[in-house]
Design a protein around this motif. Structure first.
Motif, mmCIF file in Angstrom:
data_model
loop_
_atom_site.group_PDB
_atom_site.id
_atom_site.type_symbol
_atom_site.label_atom_id
_atom_site.label_comp_id
_atom_site.label_asym_id
_atom_site.label_seq_id
_atom_site.Cartn_x
_atom_site.Cartn_y
_atom_site.Cartn_z
ATOM 1 N N UNK A 117 15.950 -0.097 12.993
ATOM 2 C CA UNK A 117 14.763 0.775 12.961
ATOM 3 C C UNK A 117 14.900 1.880 14.009
ATOM 4 N N UNK A 118 15.363 1.521 15.199
ATOM 5 C CA UNK A 118 15.513 2.524 16.264
ATOM 6 C C UNK A 118 16.487 3.616 15.824
ATOM 7 N N UNK A 119 17.568 3.204 15.169
ATOM 8 C CA UNK A 119 18.566 4.197 14.728
ATOM 9 C C UNK A 119 17.953 5.127 13.676
ATOM 10 N N UNK A 120 17.060 4.586 12.844
ATOM 11 C CA UNK A 120 16.509 5.400 11.749
ATOM 12 C C UNK A 120 15.377 6.330 12.188
ATOM 13 N N UNK A 121 14.840 6.087 13.377
ATOM 14 C CA UNK A 121 13.778 6.981 13.857
ATOM 15 C C UNK A 121 14.297 8.410 13.909
ATOM 16 N N UNK A 122 15.541 8.559 14.358
ATOM 17 C CA UNK A 122 16.024 9.925 14.541
ATOM 18 C C UNK A 122 16.590 10.524 13.261
ATOM 19 N N UNK A 123 16.778 9.718 12.216
ATOM 20 C CA UNK A 123 17.297 10.301 10.970
ATOM 21 C C UNK A 123 16.175 10.563 9.965
ATOM 22 N N UNK A 124 14.942 10.150 10.318
ATOM 23 C CA UNK A 124 13.804 10.338 9.402
ATOM 24 C C UNK A 124 12.651 10.996 10.161
ATOM 25 N N UNK A 125 11.671 11.498 9.395
ATOM 26 C CA UNK A 125 10.517 12.129 10.063
ATOM 27 C C UNK A 125 9.196 11.503 9.667
ATOM 28 N N UNK A 126 9.128 11.000 8.449
ATOM 29 C CA UNK A 126 7.841 10.542 7.914
ATOM 30 C C UNK A 126 7.852 9.067 7.538
ATOM 31 N N UNK A 127 9.017 8.591 7.165
ATOM 32 C CA UNK A 127 9.135 7.238 6.615
ATOM 33 C C UNK A 127 8.664 6.174 7.608
ATOM 34 N N UNK A 140 9.326 1.672 20.203
ATOM 35 C CA UNK A 140 9.639 2.213 18.871
ATOM 36 C C UNK A 140 8.480 3.058 18.350
ATOM 37 N N UNK A 141 7.253 2.599 18.597
ATOM 38 C CA UNK A 141 6.089 3.341 18.092
ATOM 39 C C UNK A 141 5.961 4.699 18.787
ATOM 40 N N UNK A 142 6.254 4.717 20.105
ATOM 41 C CA UNK A 142 6.246 6.010 20.820
ATOM 42 C C UNK A 142 7.292 6.945 20.212
ATOM 43 N N UNK A 143 8.533 6.463 20.121
ATOM 44 C CA UNK A 143 9.626 7.350 19.706
ATOM 45 C C UNK A 143 9.472 7.819 18.267
ATOM 46 N N UNK A 144 8.839 6.991 17.421
ATOM 47 C CA UNK A 144 8.678 7.371 16.010
ATOM 48 C C UNK A 144 7.367 8.103 15.765
ATOM 49 N N UNK A 145 6.556 8.282 16.804
ATOM 50 C CA UNK A 145 5.232 8.918 16.676
ATOM 51 C C UNK A 145 4.336 8.159 15.694
ATOM 52 N N UNK A 161 4.559 -0.681 28.961
ATOM 53 C CA UNK A 161 4.587 0.563 28.178
ATOM 54 C C UNK A 161 3.154 1.087 28.079
ATOM 55 N N UNK A 162 3.014 2.403 28.009
ATOM 56 C CA UNK A 162 1.675 2.979 27.870
ATOM 57 C C UNK A 162 1.216 2.849 26.416
ATOM 58 N N UNK A 163 -0.041 3.205 26.152
ATOM 59 C CA UNK A 163 -0.624 3.084 24.806
ATOM 60 C C UNK A 163 0.189 3.940 23.834
ATOM 61 N N UNK A 164 0.713 3.324 22.802
ATOM 62 C CA UNK A 164 1.576 4.066 21.867
ATOM 63 C C UNK A 164 0.704 4.710 20.788
ATOM 64 N N UNK A 165 1.260 5.590 19.962
ATOM 65 C CA UNK A 165 0.416 6.309 19.001
ATOM 66 C C UNK A 165 -0.497 5.418 18.168
ATOM 67 N N UNK A 166 0.023 4.275 17.721
ATOM 68 C CA UNK A 166 -0.843 3.392 16.917
ATOM 69 C C UNK A 166 -1.449 2.258 17.762
ATOM 70 N N UNK A 167 -1.109 2.173 19.032
ATOM 71 C CA UNK A 167 -1.556 1.051 19.861
ATOM 72 C C UNK A 167 -0.852 -0.215 19.413
ATOM 73 N N UNK A 168 -1.470 -0.906 18.521
ATOM 74 C CA UNK A 168 -0.837 -2.059 17.857
ATOM 75 C C UNK A 168 -0.085 -1.528 16.633
ATOM 76 N N UNK A 169 1.141 -1.995 16.399
ATOM 77 C CA UNK A 169 1.834 -1.536 15.181
ATOM 78 C C UNK A 169 1.081 -2.038 13.954
#
Ligand SMILES: Cc1cc2nc3c(=O)[nH]c(=O)nc-3n(C[C@H](O)[C@H](O)[C@H](O)COP(=O)(O)O)c2cc1C
Length: 454
Positions: free
Chosen positions: A88-98, A121-126, A212-220
């Motif tokens: 999943x971490x590797x795919x964060x940078x190859x995708x934008x929306x998925x 992961x939630x931070x890096x993937x927005x 870690x600080x509060x990520x975009x979704x908080x809880x995935x």
């Protein structure tokens, strides 16, 4: 009919779901340990506007009376694998929306480090991360490998409840969403918005600050698929998106109603949980061609895999029973779903079925129209919110679905045409903001909420 959501079932392993289709000449899954394989699959999904890739996981191995049969190594049945969080971490940078949904075990993970990994992961993937919460059906060999005690089926769910409470405290309560100020003339963060958490549960303990600080979704986004009575109760409380195995429409409808009732019993809105059924298809322009394609998939598999594979999921060695034994005579502390779903059949019937499908249901084999009809009938008849496509070979099955079936569903107005919101939760659960709904139990652990109730 509602607009259906679609995710793709994937597995960082050469085979999946207890089948061994890797020998099929068109199957590329044996390249699962290359980044090129994953980039290609993710690109196919994102270009088609699928909502997410789901990365299944399993720990442990097939064990028949204390031995891992050689057939498991010969066919790549259970090992080797890759860690889905790394994929999943590797795919964060190859995708934008998925969306990227990964499986994590409450029996084998440590909540503090797991919470940190998921938030990263939630931070890096927005805000594109989901977690499939599993208590580990293949628990016996997995607990031996991880050096942790084996825990019985229902108790694993009690343990999972405790795990959830701790990770909610970390994700929702440790850092407030607006704690970071990033003001170079002022403060990096506001000390009043960073809180100590304390957890002294029956299984897990943690005391101190979140890492870690509060990520975009908080809880995935929380996915779940346990279908035993205790599993359903757990899903009704915590799940936001629940996977169901494929089943006849009437059975699926019953499961959907039971899960929505569990949600209500847990104080949540019935429609706050999205139900997605696993769906497999073999599709071709003519019905005969589709049947021929399916036969090729069946022919590529070795029947000897079935005994080892069934034992992997259930701990039961079916070869030691008379083939006429009713399945209702068998009991397991591993995946009870994989015994219960065969009620009414004998051990001999199951071995035949398992060779063909493993934990997967029988694919719908037919023309694009026939497959689209089957999807609509299931969705309408069982009040489903979407489907998890489980390919029989990769990437062929996925491409066939996208090119031949998805356009028909779009034409009928039952499948969306792309990414209509920035985060996975907004798209899938339909929330206005990226965070948990207020009626979800995790929301009660927010720092502001805790302060209000003091
Ligand atoms: C679509 C789908 C995907 C699943 N993926 C996984 C997985 O990746 N890892 C896993 O250990 N179990 C997985 N499961 C199994 C469930 O999490 C659960 O363990 C199983 O349904 C048994 O439920 P029970 O323990 O409540 O009987 C999956 C089930 C379904 C229907």
């Amino acid at each position: 009919m509602k607009q259906l959501r679609f995710g793709l079932f994937e597995n960082a392993q050469t085979n999946d779901s207890g089948t061994a289709t890797w020998r099929h000449p068109d199957n590329q899954r044996h390249l699962f340990d290359t980044l090129a394989y994953w980039k290609n699959i993710a690109e196919i999904c994102e270009n088609a506007g699928l909502d997410f890739i789901f990365l299944a996981d399993a720990w442990g191995w097939a064990d028949v009376n204390g031995e891992r049969p050689d057939i498991c190594t010969v066919e790549g049945l259970d090992l080797p694998r890759l860690d889905p969080a790394i994929v999943a971490a590797a795919l964060i940078s190859t995708t934008e929306k998925l969306g990227l949904v990964l499986t994590g075990s409450t029996l084998l993970e440590q909540p503090y480090s797991f919470a940190r990994r998921i938030a990263s992961l939630d931070h890096l993937s927005k805000g594109r991360i989901g977690w499939n919460v599993v208590t580990t059906g293949t628990a016996e060999t997995a607990s031996a490998a991880f050096g942790v005690p084996m825990v019985a089926h229902d108790e694993r769910y009690n343990m999972a409840d405790d795990f959830m409470e701790l990770v909610y405290k970390l994700w929702e309560g440790a850092w407030e969403p607006d704690a970071l100020e990033l003001d170079k003339e002022g403060r990096y963060a506001d000390p009043d918005k960073v809180h100590r958490i304390e957890h002294d549960g029956p299984y897990f303990r943690s005391n101190g600050y979140g890492n870690t600080s509060y990520s975009p979704q908080g809880t995935p986004v929380l996915f779940q698929a346990g279908s035993s009575e205790r599993g359903r109760e757990f899903g009704g409380r915590h799940g936001e998106c629940i996977f169901l195995g494929g089943a006849p429409v009437a059975k699926l409808a019953g499961q959907v109603a039971a899960i929505r009732a569990e949600a209500v019993a847990a104080g949540r809105a019935a429609d706050s949980i999205k139900l997605m059924a696993a769906f497999s298809c073999v599709v071709a322009p003519t019905h005969e061609e589709a049947e021929r394609k399916y036969q090729e998939v069946l022919d590529s598999q070795t029947p000897e895999v079935a005994v080892a594979s069934y034992a992997w999921f259930t701990g039961l060695d079916l070869s030691s029973y008379d083939p006429a034994t009713p399945m209702t005579d068998l009991h397991t502390e591993l995946s009870q779903t994989q015994v219960a779903r065969f009620a009414g059949l004998t051990v001999g019937d199951v071995l035949k079925d398992w060779h063909a499908h493993g934990v997967r249901t029988k694919p719908v084999v037919g023309t694009p129209e026939e497959v689209a009809d089957a999807i609509c009938e299931l969705a309408e008849g069982a009040d489903l919110d979407g489907f998890l496509l489980t390919p029989v070979i990769q990437p062929g099955s996925t491409v066939d679905f996208i090119e031949q079936v998805l356009p028909i569903l779009r034409e009928r107005g039952v499948a969306g045409t792309g990414y209509d919101a920035p985060t996975l939760r907004q798209r899938l659960v339909g929330t206005e903001t990226p965070v948990l709904r207020e009626d979800h139990p995790g929301a009660g652990f927010r720092a502001q909420q805790a302060a209000l109730t003091l």
